[in-house]
Design a protein around this motif. Structure first.
Motif, PDB file in Angstrom:
ATOM      1  N   ASN A  58       0.888  -1.468  -0.145  1.00 27.05           N
ATOM      2  CA  ASN A  58       0.110  -0.053  -0.086  1.00 27.05           C
ATOM      3  C   ASN A  58       0.574   1.760  -0.158  1.00 27.05           C
ATOM      4  OD1 ASN A  58      -2.534  -1.615  -0.126  1.00 27.05           O
ATOM      5  ND2 ASN A  58      -2.763  -1.249   1.416  1.00 27.05           N
ATOM      6  N   ALA A  59       2.514   1.227   0.935  1.00 26.44           N
ATOM      7  CA  ALA A  59       3.121   2.371   0.334  1.00 26.44           C
ATOM      8  C   ALA A  59       3.166   2.683  -1.032  1.00 26.44           C
ATOM      9  CB  ALA A  59       4.083   2.466   1.489  1.00 26.44           C
ATOM     10  N   VAL A  60       4.069   1.270  -1.471  1.00 20.78           N
ATOM     11  CA  VAL A  60       4.543   1.255  -2.563  1.00 20.78           C
ATOM     12  C   VAL A  60       3.429   1.809  -3.161  1.00 20.78           C
ATOM     13  CG1 VAL A  60       5.443   0.208  -4.261  1.00 20.78           C
ATOM     14  CG2 VAL A  60       6.270  -0.327  -2.209  1.00 20.78           C
ATOM     15  N   ARG A  61       1.703   1.926  -3.788  1.00 17.54           N
ATOM     16  CA  ARG A  61       1.576   1.744  -4.730  1.00 17.54           C
ATOM     17  C   ARG A  61       0.348   3.064  -4.435  1.00 17.54           C
ATOM     18  NH1 ARG A  61      -1.943  -2.989  -4.173  1.00 17.54           N
ATOM     19  NH2 ARG A  61      -0.668  -3.414  -5.639  1.00 17.54           N
ATOM     20  N   HIS A  62       0.381   3.540  -3.065  1.00 18.80           N
ATOM     21  CA  HIS A  62      -0.539   4.948  -2.661  1.00 18.80           C
ATOM     22  C   HIS A  62       0.304   5.899  -2.210  1.00 18.80           C
ATOM     23  CE1 HIS A  62      -3.855   2.462  -3.675  1.00 18.80           C
ATOM     24  NE2 HIS A  62      -3.563   1.795  -2.948  1.00 18.80           N
ATOM     25  N   ALA A  63       1.537   6.250  -1.484  1.00 19.12           N
ATOM     26  CA  ALA A  63       1.814   7.134  -0.369  1.00 19.12           C
ATOM     27  C   ALA A  63       3.544   7.050  -1.067  1.00 19.12           C
ATOM     28  CB  ALA A  63       1.750   6.180  -0.008  1.00 19.12           C
TER      29      ALA A  63
ATOM     30  N   GLY B 162       5.760   5.090  -2.051  1.00 19.19           N
ATOM     31  CA  GLY B 162       7.340   4.335  -1.500  1.00 19.19           C
ATOM     32  C   GLY B 162       7.157   3.864   0.469  1.00 19.19           C
ATOM     33  N   VAL B 163       8.007   3.072   0.120  1.00 17.53           N
ATOM     34  CA  VAL B 163       8.750   3.212   1.874  1.00 17.53           C
ATOM     35  C   VAL B 163       9.133   4.088   2.101  1.00 17.53           C
ATOM     36  CG1 VAL B 163       9.224   1.234   3.737  1.00 17.53           C
ATOM     37  CG2 VAL B 163       7.470   0.461   1.526  1.00 17.53           C
ATOM     38  N   THR B 164       9.573   5.195   3.538  1.00 15.46           N
ATOM     39  CA  THR B 164      10.418   4.967   3.497  1.00 15.46           C
ATOM     40  C   THR B 164      11.083   5.024   5.041  1.00 15.46           C
ATOM     41  OG1 THR B 164       9.131   6.905   5.003  1.00 15.46           O
ATOM     42  CG2 THR B 164       9.327   7.879   2.913  1.00 15.46           C
ATOM     43  N   GLY B 165      10.630   3.699   6.051  1.00 14.42           N
ATOM     44  CA  GLY B 165      10.598   3.420   6.848  1.00 14.42           C
ATOM     45  C   GLY B 165      10.369   1.712   7.257  1.00 14.42           C
TER      46      GLY B 165
ATOM     47  N   VAL C  13       5.683   0.468   9.787  1.00 13.61           N
ATOM     48  CA  VAL C  13       5.599   1.264   8.024  1.00 13.61           C
ATOM     49  C   VAL C  13       5.556   2.135   8.080  1.00 13.61           C
ATOM     50  CG1 VAL C  13       4.991   0.716   5.411  1.00 13.61           C
ATOM     51  CG2 VAL C  13       5.056  -1.441   6.765  1.00 13.61           C
ATOM     52  N   SER C  14       6.640   3.252   7.192  1.00 19.69           N
ATOM     53  CA  SER C  14       6.615   4.691   7.427  1.00 19.69           C
ATOM     54  C   SER C  14       6.369   5.289   5.464  1.00 19.69           C
ATOM     55  CB  SER C  14       7.207   5.305   7.717  1.00 19.69           C
ATOM     56  OG  SER C  14       7.363   5.089   8.922  1.00 19.69           O
ATOM     57  N   ASP C  15       6.009   6.044   5.414  1.00 23.00           N
ATOM     58  CA  ASP C  15       5.479   6.186   3.959  1.00 23.00           C
ATOM     59  C   ASP C  15       6.070   8.387   4.076  1.00 23.00           C
ATOM     60  OD1 ASP C  15       2.652   7.396   3.865  1.00 23.00           O
ATOM     61  OD2 ASP C  15       2.396   5.183   3.668  1.00 23.00           O
ATOM     62  N   GLY C  16       5.828   8.965   2.827  1.00 20.64           N
ATOM     63  CA  GLY C  16       5.792  10.014   2.575  1.00 20.64           C
ATOM     64  C   GLY C  16       4.441  11.094   2.692  1.00 20.64           C
ATOM     65  N   SER C  17       3.026  10.147   2.421  1.00 19.73           N
ATOM     66  CA  SER C  17       1.806  10.316   2.165  1.00 19.73           C
ATOM     67  C   SER C  17       0.959  11.056   3.683  1.00 19.73           C
ATOM     68  CB  SER C  17       1.244   9.756   1.278  1.00 19.73           C
ATOM     69  OG  SER C  17      -0.187  10.469   1.497  1.00 19.73           O
TER      70      SER C  17
ATOM     71  N   PHE D 183       0.301  10.638  12.602  1.00 25.31           N
ATOM     72  CA  PHE D 183       1.535  11.541  11.324  1.00 25.31           C
ATOM     73  C   PHE D 183       1.963  12.679  11.780  1.00 25.31           C
ATOM     74  CE2 PHE D 183      -3.304  10.486  10.276  1.00 25.31           C
ATOM     75  CZ  PHE D 183      -2.884  10.259   8.491  1.00 25.31           C
ATOM     76  N   ASN D 184       3.405  12.741  11.052  1.00 27.49           N
ATOM     77  CA  ASN D 184       4.141  13.824  11.264  1.00 27.49           C
ATOM     78  C   ASN D 184       5.050  14.555   9.533  1.00 27.49           C
ATOM     79  OD1 ASN D 184       6.674  12.619   9.162  1.00 27.49           O
ATOM     80  ND2 ASN D 184       6.364  10.842  10.362  1.00 27.49           N
ATOM     81  N   ARG D 185       5.651  15.402   9.940  1.00 26.06           N
ATOM     82  CA  ARG D 185       6.167  16.308   9.057  1.00 26.06           C
ATOM     83  C   ARG D 185       6.954  16.294   7.499  1.00 26.06           C
ATOM     84  NH1 ARG D 185      11.320  17.446   8.772  1.00 26.06           N
ATOM     85  NH2 ARG D 185      12.292  16.923  11.134  1.00 26.06           N
ATOM     86  N   ASN D 186       7.122  14.601   7.646  1.00 27.45           N
ATOM     87  CA  ASN D 186       7.134  13.427   6.321  1.00 27.45           C
ATOM     88  C   ASN D 186       5.972  12.943   5.976  1.00 27.45           C
ATOM     89  OD1 ASN D 186       9.846  15.262   6.465  1.00 27.45           O
ATOM     90  ND2 ASN D 186      10.781  13.432   8.280  1.00 27.45           N
ATOM     91  N   GLY D 187       5.378  12.626   6.502  1.00 30.42           N
ATOM     92  CA  GLY D 187       4.295  11.372   6.072  1.00 30.42           C
ATOM     93  C   GLY D 187       3.635  11.378   7.583  1.00 30.42           C
ATOM     94  N   LYS D 188       3.873   9.812   7.103  1.00 25.85           N
ATOM     95  CA  LYS D 188       3.096   8.782   8.431  1.00 25.85           C
ATOM     96  C   LYS D 188       3.924   7.550   9.120  1.00 25.85           C
ATOM     97  CE  LYS D 188      -0.376   7.018   5.828  1.00 25.85           C
ATOM     98  NZ  LYS D 188      -0.201   7.221   4.072  1.00 25.85           N
ATOM     99  N   THR D 189       3.032   7.332   9.660  1.00 27.43           N
ATOM    100  CA  THR D 189       3.618   5.683  10.316  1.00 27.43           C
ATOM    101  C   THR D 189       2.287   4.622  10.788  1.00 27.43           C
ATOM    102  OG1 THR D 189       5.760   6.194  10.626  1.00 27.43           O
ATOM    103  CG2 THR D 189       5.471   4.891  11.779  1.00 27.43           C
ATOM    104  N   ILE D 190       2.110   3.980  10.085  1.00 31.33           N
ATOM    105  CA  ILE D 190       1.526   3.179  10.166  1.00 31.33           C
ATOM    106  C   ILE D 190       1.976   1.469  11.083  1.00 31.33           C
ATOM    107  CG2 ILE D 190      -0.572   1.237   9.284  1.00 31.33           C
ATOM    108  CD1 ILE D 190      -0.553   2.922   7.080  1.00 31.33           C
ATOM    109  N   THR D 191       1.228   1.542  13.019  1.00 25.77           N
ATOM    110  CA  THR D 191       1.490   0.391  13.141  1.00 25.77           C
ATOM    111  C   THR D 191       0.904  -0.171  13.464  1.00 25.77           C
ATOM    112  OG1 THR D 191       3.116   2.982  14.684  1.00 25.77           O
ATOM    113  CG2 THR D 191       2.271   0.487  15.666  1.00 25.77           C
ATOM    114  N   ALA D 192       0.946  -1.614  13.593  1.00 29.27           N
ATOM    115  CA  ALA D 192       0.162  -2.345  13.741  1.00 29.27           C
ATOM    116  C   ALA D 192       0.360  -3.725  14.426  1.00 29.27           C
ATOM    117  CB  ALA D 192       0.093  -3.399  11.833  1.00 29.27           C
ATOM    118  N   THR D 193      -0.543  -4.012  15.401  1.00 30.50           N
ATOM    119  CA  THR D 193       0.228  -5.012  16.462  1.00 30.50           C
ATOM    120  C   THR D 193      -0.584  -5.977  16.330  1.00 30.50           C
ATOM    121  OG1 THR D 193       0.642  -3.022  17.804  1.00 30.50           O
ATOM    122  CG2 THR D 193       0.728  -5.258  19.139  1.00 30.50           C
ATOM    123  N   ILE D 194       0.426  -7.378  15.405  1.00 37.91           N
ATOM    124  CA  ILE D 194      -0.291  -8.957  16.091  1.00 37.91           C
ATOM    125  C   ILE D 194      -0.192  -9.367  17.203  1.00 37.91           C
ATOM    126  CG2 ILE D 194      -0.522 -10.628  14.634  1.00 37.91           C
ATOM    127  CD1 ILE D 194       0.845  -8.062  13.195  1.00 37.91           C
ATOM    128  N   PRO D 195      -1.164  -9.263  18.081  1.00 34.91           N
ATOM    129  CA  PRO D 195      -1.493 -10.347  19.288  1.00 34.91           C
ATOM    130  C   PRO D 195      -0.692 -11.828  18.406  1.00 34.91           C
ATOM    131  CG  PRO D 195      -3.778 -10.181  18.856  1.00 34.91           C
ATOM    132  CD  PRO D 195      -2.882  -9.072  17.585  1.00 34.91           C
TER     133      PRO D 195
END
Length: 125
Positions: A50-55, A57-60, A74-78, A111-123
């Motif tokens: 999703n980061a590659v397709r919609h944002a 690319g990955v920044t982290g 996963v971070s991206d620039g969007s 969200f941050n000044r460079n885009g966003k980071t999505i944090t997913a926690t899997i139990p």
């Protein structure tokens, strides 16, 4: 403090294959069961693709195993918020965010000044 085992950030341009391989190695080192590994790899694949397709690319990329959970970041620039797309038989795709939210119910976007980071926690239990 709970034990933490993580892999350092992968940088800009991380591909799905690189992210999955990094996750696969860490999970194997921590003896994570195959069923849970499959779920984590699915979340990794969806967030990175999703980061590659919609944002742009990955920044982290970071994955951490803690007692009771695996955390994928996963971070991206969007600055656009991910959203659920309505199901449509005429349009392929659109299930990624729904899959992530199902496998990782504790998912949030920072969200941050460079885009966003999505944090997913899997139990793990």
């Amino acid at each position: 403090m709970r034990p933490r085992f993580g892999k350092p950030d992968l940088t800009a341009g991380t591909s799905c294959a690189q992210a999955r391989e990094t996750a696969r190695r860490l999970l194997a080192e921590q003896d994570i069961p195959p069923v849970l590994t499959d779920d984590v790899l699915t979340v990794v694949s969806e967030l990175v693709s999703n980061a590659v397709r919609h944002a742009g690319g990955v920044t982290g990329f970071q994955i951490t195993v803690q007692t009771g959970q695996v955390i994928v970041e996963v971070s991206d620039g969007s600055a656009l918020q991910p959203h659920l797309r309505p199901s449509s038989p005429d349009t392929p795709g659109g299930f990624g965010w729904r899959v992530v939210k199902t496998l990782a119910p504790s998912t949030f976007v920072r969200f941050n000044r460079n885009g966003k980071t999505i944090t997913a926690t899997i139990p793990t239990s």
